[in-house]
Scaffold this motif. Structure first.
Motif, PDB file in Angstrom:
ATOM      1  N   GLY A  53       0.814  -1.211   0.000  1.00 40.36           N
ATOM      2  CA  GLY A  53       0.000   0.000   0.000  1.00 40.36           C
ATOM      3  C   GLY A  53       0.847   1.260   0.000  1.00 40.36           C
ATOM      4  N   VAL A  54       1.928   1.257   0.806  1.00 39.36           N
ATOM      5  CA  VAL A  54       2.841   2.408   0.839  1.00 39.36           C
ATOM      6  C   VAL A  54       3.499   2.599  -0.520  1.00 39.36           C
ATOM      7  CG1 VAL A  54       4.977   3.296   1.865  1.00 39.36           C
ATOM      8  CG2 VAL A  54       3.252   2.203   3.320  1.00 39.36           C
ATOM      9  N   THR A  56       2.277   1.654  -3.447  1.00 41.30           N
ATOM     10  CA  THR A  56       1.248   2.147  -4.368  1.00 41.30           C
ATOM     11  C   THR A  56       1.035   3.642  -4.171  1.00 41.30           C
ATOM     12  OG1 THR A  56       0.120  -0.006  -4.322  1.00 41.30           O
ATOM     13  CG2 THR A  56      -1.164   1.890  -5.077  1.00 41.30           C
ATOM     14  N   TRP A  57       0.982   4.062  -2.922  1.00 44.84           N
ATOM     15  CA  TRP A  57       0.802   5.486  -2.581  1.00 44.84           C
ATOM     16  C   TRP A  57       1.947   6.312  -3.164  1.00 44.84           C
ATOM     17  CZ3 TRP A  57      -2.545   7.094   1.902  1.00 44.84           C
ATOM     18  CH2 TRP A  57      -2.564   8.486   2.077  1.00 44.84           C
ATOM     19  N   GLN A  62      -1.414   9.415  -4.129  1.00 49.70           N
ATOM     20  CA  GLN A  62      -2.222   9.298  -2.920  1.00 49.70           C
ATOM     21  C   GLN A  62      -3.597   8.704  -3.194  1.00 49.70           C
ATOM     22  OE1 GLN A  62      -2.762  12.985  -0.803  1.00 49.70           O
ATOM     23  NE2 GLN A  62      -4.525  12.216   0.341  1.00 49.70           N
ATOM     24  N   GLU A  63      -4.239   9.129  -4.281  1.00 50.14           N
ATOM     25  CA  GLU A  63      -5.600   8.663  -4.572  1.00 50.14           C
ATOM     26  C   GLU A  63      -5.659   7.153  -4.674  1.00 50.14           C
ATOM     27  OE1 GLU A  63      -8.973   8.922  -8.121  1.00 50.14           O
ATOM     28  OE2 GLU A  63      -7.189  10.208  -8.202  1.00 50.14           O
ATOM     29  N   TYR A  64      -4.713   6.569  -5.410  1.00 46.79           N
ATOM     30  CA  TYR A  64      -4.730   5.121  -5.589  1.00 46.79           C
ATOM     31  C   TYR A  64      -4.273   4.402  -4.315  1.00 46.79           C
ATOM     32  CZ  TYR A  64      -5.423   6.209 -10.495  1.00 46.79           C
ATOM     33  OH  TYR A  64      -5.931   6.692 -11.683  1.00 46.79           O
ATOM     34  N   GLY A  65      -3.398   5.060  -3.533  1.00 46.36           N
ATOM     35  CA  GLY A  65      -2.997   4.477  -2.261  1.00 46.36           C
ATOM     36  C   GLY A  65      -4.171   4.371  -1.309  1.00 46.36           C
ATOM     37  N   VAL A  66      -4.983   5.425  -1.232  1.00 44.87           N
ATOM     38  CA  VAL A  66      -6.174   5.405  -0.380  1.00 44.87           C
ATOM     39  C   VAL A  66      -7.170   4.367  -0.885  1.00 44.87           C
ATOM     40  CG1 VAL A  66      -8.174   6.736   0.400  1.00 44.87           C
ATOM     41  CG2 VAL A  66      -5.903   7.803   0.350  1.00 44.87           C
TER      42      VAL A  66
END
Length: 332
Positions: A53-54, A56-57, A62-66
């Protein structure tokens, strides 16, 4: 979201390698894992999910991480609820503890296969028919209502009683010997189906039902197939260890189905709003960050309320036992 073929290739390769490693290790030494073994493996899987996840962020934004973290939390929550059914299934089919790891491993592999198929079909549908969001949303709300009804009626799922499983039991020469993942064996020249085959059929049927809930739910968070796939992969990883870690704790989460019904209803409403936005009927959508906050708060309240309820019931039971007068002694 721009995901390269290399990213897809690495993700699928690593997933298959981890599953293959698990299958080889478990099949060589069938056993009931210790608490330490399960804890270490579960922590490693969760650390990997968080690290992904980190990444990906940081790499995709940020949008895709969230989106990933929200989808992961939803899928993990639904997977925990699925453990209730797995526990009932293992007990009903009398699976020896030493072979339950193997059965769960097969169940996880089947779940990944079925969810992969559902993801591909779901993505194709939403890309070509925007009205599918209305169907997904309505289905999730319908599922949420059914969860509430089942809770009120104290109904439990029993996949071992499904027609498919009963058909297999009635038409296969099922023996009473367990041979791990060996599905057929011979005894005195007669070929028998191992009871593990019935377990796998029941798990496969259950996985299909679970995918019907989880895939529309994750599409309510993000429509990116890469995030949908990885959120499901990491949600299922560690599920086997969680089964042995919190089997007793699951019985204490008495309000889990109610919490999940709220989450599914929320995501269903979010999907309907998204469909209205896509049709340009309204100009606003539910932010994913808001959904993540709502989901985390709902899960926290569910867990705290469940533990408080079970603690209160246990205290009341102890008090009732203490207040029961002792039985009269027989006359001498």
């Amino acid at each position: 979201m721009d995901v390269s073929a290399l990213e897809w290739g690495i993700t699928i390769t690593v997933t298959c390698a981890v599953l293959l490693f698990d299958v080889i290790i478990i099949s060589r030494n069938p056993h009931e894992p210790t608490m330490r073994e399960s804890t270490v493996a579960f922590i490693l899987y969760m650390a990997a999910a968080f690290a992904f996840g980190v990444w990906t962020w940081g790499f995709h934004g940020q949008e895709y991480g969230v989106d990933y973290f929200t989808g992961f939390v939803v899928e993990k929550s639904l997977s925990v609820d699925n453990l209730f059914v797995f526990i009932v299934l293992m007990a009903a089919l009398k699976v020896p503890r030493k072979y339950q790891q193997e059965a769960l491993m097969v169940g996880i592999i089947l779940a990944l296969v079925f969810r992969g198929i559902f993801i591909a079909v779901g993505y194709a549908l939403i890309q070509n028919f925007s009205w599918v969001f209305y169907i997904f949303g309505a289905f999730l709300i319908y599922t949420a209502v059914n969860l509430v009804r089942s809770y009120r009626k104290h109904e439990e799922e029993h996949p071992e009683d499904s027609r498919i499983v009963k058909f297999a039991q009635n038409h296969l020469n099922v023996g009473d010997q367990w041979h791990g993942l060996k599905l057929f064996y011979r005894e005195n020249g007669v070929r028998f189906a191992s009871p593990m085959l019935i377990v796998i059929i029941a798990l496969g049927f259950t996985d299909v039902l679970f995918a019907l809930d989880s895939i529309p739910a994750i599409f309510g968070i993000t429509q990116e197939p890469y995030l949908v796939f990885t959120a499901n992969v990491f949600a299922l990883m560690g599920l086997r260890q969680l089964y042995f870690l919190i089997g007793g704790l699951l019985e204490r989460l008495v309000y889990l189905s109610l919490g999940l019904s709220f989450i599914l209803a929320w995501i269903g409403a979010k999907l309907v709003i998204h469909a209205l936005h896509e049709s340009e009927i309204i100009g606003w959508e539910v932010p994913t960050l808001l959904s993540l906050a709502v989901i985390l708060v709902a899960l926290t309240i569910t867990a705290l309320a469940s533990l408080a309820k079970t603690k209160k019931d246990e205290r009341a039971e102890v008090e009732a036992t203490d207040s029961t007068p002792p039985a009269p002694r027989p006359a001498e």
